[in-house]
Design a protein around this motif. Structure first.
Motif, PDB file in Angstrom:
ATOM      1  N   LEU A 259      37.360  48.695  39.939  1.00  0.00           N
ATOM      2  CA  LEU A 259      38.527  47.807  39.955  1.00  0.00           C
ATOM      3  C   LEU A 259      39.730  48.397  39.230  1.00  0.00           C
ATOM      4  O   LEU A 259      40.856  48.361  39.738  1.00  0.00           O
TER       5      LEU A 259
ATOM      6  N   LYS B 243      45.539  49.848  42.197  1.00  0.00           N
ATOM      7  CA  LYS B 243      44.503  49.058  41.532  1.00  0.00           C
ATOM      8  C   LYS B 243      45.098  47.773  40.956  1.00  0.00           C
ATOM      9  O   LYS B 243      46.258  47.732  40.538  1.00  0.00           O
TER      10      LYS B 243
ATOM     11  N   TYR C  20      36.512  39.596  34.007  1.00  0.00           N
ATOM     12  CA  TYR C  20      37.410  40.616  34.548  1.00  0.00           C
ATOM     13  C   TYR C  20      38.883  40.241  34.421  1.00  0.00           C
ATOM     14  O   TYR C  20      39.743  41.060  34.724  1.00  0.00           O
TER      15      TYR C  20
ATOM     16  N   PHE D 164      36.551  44.632  48.509  1.00  0.00           N
ATOM     17  CA  PHE D 164      35.179  44.733  48.033  1.00  0.00           C
ATOM     18  C   PHE D 164      34.275  43.856  48.905  1.00  0.00           C
ATOM     19  O   PHE D 164      34.517  42.653  49.043  1.00  0.00           O
TER      20      PHE D 164
ATOM     21  N   TYR E 153      36.510  56.870  41.973  1.00  0.00           N
ATOM     22  CA  TYR E 153      37.143  55.556  42.171  1.00  0.00           C
ATOM     23  C   TYR E 153      38.662  55.679  42.141  1.00  0.00           C
ATOM     24  O   TYR E 153      39.364  54.816  42.555  1.00  0.00           O
TER      25      TYR E 153
ATOM     26  N   ALA F 278      43.972  42.461  45.192  1.00  0.00           N
ATOM     27  CA  ALA F 278      42.687  42.949  45.692  1.00  0.00           C
ATOM     28  C   ALA F 278      42.052  41.830  46.497  1.00  0.00           C
ATOM     29  O   ALA F 278      42.454  40.659  46.389  1.00  0.00           O
TER      30      ALA F 278
ATOM     31  N   LEU G 298      31.527  47.952  38.818  1.00  0.00           N
ATOM     32  CA  LEU G 298      32.631  47.166  39.370  1.00  0.00           C
ATOM     33  C   LEU G 298      33.879  47.299  38.510  1.00  0.00           C
ATOM     34  O   LEU G 298      34.995  47.451  39.036  1.00  0.00           O
ATOM     35  N   ARG G 299      33.720  47.260  37.197  1.00  0.00           N
ATOM     36  CA  ARG G 299      34.888  47.382  36.321  1.00  0.00           C
ATOM     37  C   ARG G 299      35.592  48.720  36.529  1.00  0.00           C
ATOM     38  O   ARG G 299      36.817  48.793  36.587  1.00  0.00           O
TER      39      ARG G 299
ATOM     40  N   PHE H 193      38.236  40.195  47.783  1.00  0.00           N
ATOM     41  CA  PHE H 193      36.786  40.145  47.650  1.00  0.00           C
ATOM     42  C   PHE H 193      36.182  39.308  48.771  1.00  0.00           C
ATOM     43  O   PHE H 193      36.687  38.229  49.090  1.00  0.00           O
TER      44      PHE H 193
ATOM     45  N   VAL I 129      43.604  37.703  42.905  1.00  0.00           N
ATOM     46  CA  VAL I 129      42.819  38.396  43.921  1.00  0.00           C
ATOM     47  C   VAL I 129      42.328  37.378  44.947  1.00  0.00           C
ATOM     48  O   VAL I 129      42.025  36.230  44.607  1.00  0.00           O
TER      49      VAL I 129
END
Length: 348
Positions: free
Chosen positions: A156, A9, A44, A109, A348, A79, A152-153, A81, A16
């Motif tokens: 993530l 994570k 975030y 994502f 998750y 990560a 989402l939090r 997106f 990201v």
């Protein structure tokens, strides 16, 4: 199929990647895109990094594949997106270096046309996340929907169980992204009505597969995204949703029928069916028309399930697709669907 693993994570402060694997719409509609980037930073604590094709309409599949490779190979990127979906990601996937991506697994994502990349990562043994595009969920006018933001939090930054909840109010009517006034207030919403359960006398726990139904159908036609040995899906949880293309009930039925004829539909003892999107700029349905469309789709799904998976546990109107709010679903992750308790819990 390669055993599935969850990538590490990210943490607040990490970099990201923000990519456009399908369409360079950030170049046409900068307002929701820039708002989404701002929320990644401010809400975030993540630092978005753009790639050459992110804002460019008309980029080639090879250029978009190069961006994906660069993002996964960069050790500083934690990560990835998608900015938004599109309609031709199926031409990008054959260009991807599976071993490069497998050697550098990262949380991804995306949704809609990104079902192609989600399925590719699933085949590569990497658990990804269906949901949370930069322009739509992060770039929502006024504010992020609280359920979207919370989901989402959790996806993530945390690991473990997360219970999904039906939306008390929801929306599927869009406004013009080119108009700055669109972003002055949150969208109007209407009552949610809860989930509808079928065959809810059992508990199913398994790994997920699915995505946008129209994209799943196209992947099947291209012979991509599906394991040759269908036993890989035995005992899993299928999740599906439909897009702003507003496919007819007959089209939904035929796609599911084809999945059934292939022997795929019956492998899944549970189906989470996303709340139907009932409005588009091309078909701005009035409330009565929207309700009729949603009812037609539900009956189409049930018609196929009665033939090919009559005992499957089915949950309708889960907020996991093209409607707002949107809950993040781990793609290839574990989901527990508890019929007697009327609860859905993702890991998750």
């Amino acid at each position: 199929m390669t055993p599935l693993t969850c990538p590490p994570k990210p943490s607040p402060g990490d970099r990201v990647a923000v990519l456009s694997p399908s369409s360079g719409l950030p170049g046409l509609f900068p307002l929701p895109y820039e708002l989404g980037l701002k929320r990644l930073r401010e809400e975030y604590g993540l630092e978005p990094v753009e790639y050459p094709a992110t804002r460019r309409m008309g980029s080639t599949p090879r250029e978009r594949a190069a961006d994906i490779h660069a993002a996964f190979a960069d050790p500083e990127i934690k990560a990835v997106f998608a900015s938004i979906g599109g309609d031709d990601q199926i031409t990008v996937v054959p260009l991807l270096d599976r071993e490069l991506i497998r050697a550098h697994p990262k949380p991804f994502f995306g949704w809609s046309d990104n079902t192609n990349l989600l399925a590719f990562l699933h085949e590569s043994g990497i658990v990804a996340f269906h949901g949370a595009s930069v322009m739509v969920e992060l770039g929502r006018p006024g504010a992020m929907h609280p359920q979207t933001a919370e989901s989402l939090r959790a996806a993530l930054f945390t690991s473990g169980a997360y219970e999904l909840r039906p939306a008390e109010r929801w929306n599927d009517v869009n406004r013009d992204w080119a108009d700055p006034a669109t972003f002055d207030a949150e969208p109007e919403t209407r009552p949610g009505g809860g989930w509808t359960w079928v065959n809810a006398d059992r508990v199913v726990e398994g790994r997920t597969w699915g995505g946008c139904l129209e994209i799943v159908g196209r992947m099947l036609m291209a012979g991509r995204g599906v394991a040759r040995d269908l036993s890989a899906y035995e005992g899993g949880v299928l999740f599906l949703e439909t897009s702003e293309e507003l496919p007819s009930g007959e089209e939904v039925f035929r796609t599911l029928r084809n999945m059934g004829e292939r022997g795929l539909l019956g492998r899944f003892p549970a189906l989470l069916m996303g709340r139907a999107k009932t409005w588009s700029f091309e078909r701005p349905n009035a409330p009565g028309e929207a309700a009729a469309y949603a009812a037609e789709q539900r009956e189409a799904v049930l018609r196929a399930m009665r033939v090919y998976a009559p005992d499957a546990l089915v949950v309708f109107d889960v907020d996991l697709g093209h409607t707002d709010p949107q809950l993040v679903i781990p793609y290839g992750g574990v989901v527990r669907v508890d019929g007697p308790a009327r609860r859905v819990t993702v890991t998750y």
